[in-house]
Motif scaffolding. Structure first.
Motif, PDB file in Angstrom:
ATOM      1  N   PHE A 111       0.848  -1.187   0.000  1.00 33.79           N
ATOM      2  CA  PHE A 111       0.000   0.000   0.000  1.00 33.79           C
ATOM      3  C   PHE A 111       0.885   1.238   0.000  1.00 33.79           C
ATOM      4  N   GLY A 112       0.335   2.326  -0.500  1.00 33.69           N
ATOM      5  CA  GLY A 112       1.011   3.615  -0.470  1.00 33.69           C
ATOM      6  C   GLY A 112       0.003   4.684  -0.136  1.00 33.69           C
ATOM      7  N   LEU A 113       0.444   5.767   0.503  1.00 34.99           N
ATOM      8  CA  LEU A 113      -0.505   6.813   0.873  1.00 34.99           C
ATOM      9  C   LEU A 113       0.138   8.187   0.902  1.00 34.99           C
ATOM     10  N   LEU A 114      -0.699   9.174   0.652  1.00 30.83           N
ATOM     11  CA  LEU A 114      -0.379  10.577   0.837  1.00 30.83           C
ATOM     12  C   LEU A 114      -1.497  11.179   1.676  1.00 30.83           C
ATOM     13  N   ILE A 115      -1.150  11.673   2.872  1.00 29.05           N
ATOM     14  CA  ILE A 115      -2.133  12.237   3.789  1.00 29.05           C
ATOM     15  C   ILE A 115      -1.822  13.717   3.979  1.00 29.05           C
ATOM     16  N   PRO A 116      -2.744  14.619   3.637  1.00 32.09           N
ATOM     17  CA  PRO A 116      -2.496  16.046   3.817  1.00 32.09           C
ATOM     18  C   PRO A 116      -2.170  16.384   5.266  1.00 32.09           C
ATOM     19  N   THR A 117      -1.176  17.267   5.450  1.00 38.77           N
ATOM     20  CA  THR A 117      -0.782  17.702   6.791  1.00 38.77           C
ATOM     21  C   THR A 117      -0.838  19.216   6.924  1.00 38.77           C
ATOM     22  N   GLY A 118      -1.328  19.894   5.911  1.00 39.92           N
ATOM     23  CA  GLY A 118      -1.392  21.352   5.927  1.00 39.92           C
ATOM     24  C   GLY A 118      -1.436  21.863   4.500  1.00 39.92           C
ATOM     25  N   THR A 119      -1.404  23.164   4.333  1.00 41.59           N
ATOM     26  CA  THR A 119      -1.461  23.756   3.007  1.00 41.59           C
ATOM     27  C   THR A 119      -0.258  23.329   2.170  1.00 41.59           C
ATOM     28  N   GLY A 120      -0.534  22.654   1.059  1.00 50.92           N
ATOM     29  CA  GLY A 120       0.535  22.248   0.158  1.00 50.92           C
ATOM     30  C   GLY A 120       1.473  21.203   0.720  1.00 50.92           C
ATOM     31  N   ALA A 121       1.047  20.479   1.746  1.00 48.79           N
ATOM     32  CA  ALA A 121       1.930  19.508   2.399  1.00 48.79           C
ATOM     33  C   ALA A 121       1.196  18.191   2.619  1.00 48.79           C
ATOM     34  N   VAL A 158       6.545  17.141   0.836  1.00 54.37           N
ATOM     35  CA  VAL A 158       6.160  15.791   1.244  1.00 54.37           C
ATOM     36  C   VAL A 158       7.121  15.348   2.339  1.00 54.37           C
ATOM     37  N   SER A 159       6.566  14.880   3.445  1.00 56.31           N
ATOM     38  CA  SER A 159       7.394  14.420   4.560  1.00 56.31           C
ATOM     39  C   SER A 159       7.161  12.932   4.802  1.00 56.31           C
ATOM     40  N   ALA A 160       8.085  12.331   5.513  1.00 61.43           N
ATOM     41  CA  ALA A 160       7.962  10.926   5.894  1.00 61.43           C
ATOM     42  C   ALA A 160       8.653  10.745   7.233  1.00 61.43           C
ATOM     43  N   SER A 161       8.093   9.905   8.078  1.00 64.56           N
ATOM     44  CA  SER A 161       8.707   9.597   9.372  1.00 64.56           C
ATOM     45  C   SER A 161       8.870   8.086   9.486  1.00 64.56           C
ATOM     46  N   LEU A 162      10.088   7.667   9.760  1.00 68.06           N
ATOM     47  CA  LEU A 162      10.412   6.247   9.814  1.00 68.06           C
ATOM     48  C   LEU A 162      11.187   5.926  11.088  1.00 68.06           C
ATOM     49  N   GLY A 163      11.053   4.694  11.534  1.00 67.56           N
ATOM     50  CA  GLY A 163      11.808   4.259  12.688  1.00 67.56           C
ATOM     51  C   GLY A 163      13.298   4.287  12.396  1.00 67.56           C
ATOM     52  N   PRO A 164      14.111   4.647  13.375  1.00 73.23           N
ATOM     53  CA  PRO A 164      15.567   4.715  13.159  1.00 73.23           C
ATOM     54  C   PRO A 164      16.166   3.398  12.688  1.00 73.23           C
ATOM     55  N   ASP A 165      15.538   2.274  13.037  1.00 74.13           N
ATOM     56  CA  ASP A 165      16.048   0.971  12.618  1.00 74.13           C
ATOM     57  C   ASP A 165      15.732   0.648  11.155  1.00 74.13           C
ATOM     58  N   ASN A 166      14.845   1.417  10.556  1.00 72.60           N
ATOM     59  CA  ASN A 166      14.454   1.155   9.170  1.00 72.60           C
ATOM     60  C   ASN A 166      15.453   1.818   8.220  1.00 72.60           C
ATOM     61  N   THR A 167      16.691   1.393   8.335  1.00 71.24           N
ATOM     62  CA  THR A 167      17.786   2.065   7.625  1.00 71.24           C
ATOM     63  C   THR A 167      17.678   1.935   6.103  1.00 71.24           C
ATOM     64  N   SER A 168      17.171   0.818   5.608  1.00 75.12           N
ATOM     65  CA  SER A 168      17.088   0.639   4.160  1.00 75.12           C
ATOM     66  C   SER A 168      16.070   1.599   3.552  1.00 75.12           C
ATOM     67  N   SER A 169      14.948   1.808   4.252  1.00 81.35           N
ATOM     68  CA  SER A 169      13.932   2.714   3.737  1.00 81.35           C
ATOM     69  C   SER A 169      14.378   4.164   3.840  1.00 81.35           C
ATOM     70  N   ILE A 170      15.076   4.509   4.911  1.00 84.15           N
ATOM     71  CA  ILE A 170      15.625   5.862   5.037  1.00 84.15           C
ATOM     72  C   ILE A 170      16.599   6.137   3.897  1.00 84.15           C
ATOM     73  N   ALA A 171      17.468   5.169   3.615  1.00 82.74           N
ATOM     74  CA  ALA A 171      18.435   5.330   2.529  1.00 82.74           C
ATOM     75  C   ALA A 171      17.735   5.464   1.174  1.00 82.74           C
ATOM     76  N   LEU A 172      16.641   4.725   0.994  1.00 81.75           N
ATOM     77  CA  LEU A 172      15.894   4.807  -0.262  1.00 81.75           C
ATOM     78  C   LEU A 172      15.314   6.205  -0.451  1.00 81.75           C
ATOM     79  N   LEU A 173      14.699   6.764   0.589  1.00 83.04           N
ATOM     80  CA  LEU A 173      14.146   8.108   0.483  1.00 83.04           C
ATOM     81  C   LEU A 173      15.242   9.139   0.224  1.00 83.04           C
ATOM     82  N   GLU A 174      16.383   8.953   0.854  1.00 80.56           N
ATOM     83  CA  GLU A 174      17.492   9.886   0.615  1.00 80.56           C
ATOM     84  C   GLU A 174      17.961   9.824  -0.832  1.00 80.56           C
TER      85      GLU A 174
END
Length: 210
Positions: A111-121, A158-174
């Motif tokens: 699954f994938g999602l985009l959830i509004p968090t404010g104007t233009g975000a 667009v923001s994302a918050s991930l657990g510090p242990d999820n290093t592969s996903s953090i690296a992918l976003l970077e």
């Protein structure tokens, strides 16, 4: 990119978009509003028939361990899916929670999602079934979601918050250009304990330059 628009809560409603990696369709409620074709995956609307396949993803503790919630029960998945389907028919639409399917066989893989968090975000979220990791589905789905967000949805951030242990996903976003902004202390409660999250963000002009 060709765009056709109609009315949508005072702003243009995108009804058809051709992008470099596929076709996105946003129609009237009840007509399968969103479809995005990537190279490996197709993002589409969820239906209630997806309950068992979705349970195989978010009901799996190995997947949930890297997410912001604990593994769901079958009943919990059905309730969640009912809400997703109901919200997808609202206009204006409160969020985009989409099924990630394999273009090869149509199987639901995440699954994938985009959830509004404010104007233009908006907040980005995603997960792929444990057995489908390492096949390129996640990368392809993120690319499609960002193209949706920074294209027809006209997001600035667009923001994302991930657990510090999820290093592969953090690296992918970077690799997509996301920048670490800091750590959200004791941000989510999962597995019986509070957990920090690494906050990352990407701005529209950074995505366009990628």
């Amino acid at each position: 990119m060709g765009v056709a628009t109609g009315t949508h809560g005072g702003r243009g409603m995108i009804t058809s978009v051709r992008s470099w990696h596929g076709v996105l369709v946003l129609d009237e409620p009840g007509e399968g509003s969103v479809r995005i074709d990537g190279e490996l995956v197709r993002l589409r609307e969820f239906t209630v028939e997806d309950a068992e396949a979705l349970y195989g993803i978010i009901g799996d503790p190995r997947v949930a361990a890297l997410l912001s919630f604990d593994a769901h029960t079958r009943e919990g998945v059905r309730d969640l899916l009912d809400g997703v389907v109901e919200r997808s028919a609202r206009r204006p639409r409160p969020d985009y929670t989409l099924a990630i399917t394999s273009r090869a066989d149509g199987a639901l893989v995440g699954f994938g999602l985009l959830i509004p968090t404010g104007t233009g975000a908006a907040k980005l979220g995603y997960a792929v079934a444990y057995r489908h990791r390492g096949k390129g589905y996640t990368t392809d789905a993120i690319r499609a979601l960002l193209d949706l967000g920074f294209g027809p949805l006209r997001l600035h951030r667009v923001s994302a918050s991930l657990g510090p242990d999820n290093t592969s996903s953090i690296a992918l976003l970077e690799r997509f250009g996301f920048v670490r902004e800091g750590v959200l202390r004791e941000h989510v409660y999962t597995g019986g304990a509070w957990r920090d999250s690494v906050l990352l963000s990407l701005l529209d002009h950074e995505w366009n330059a990628a």
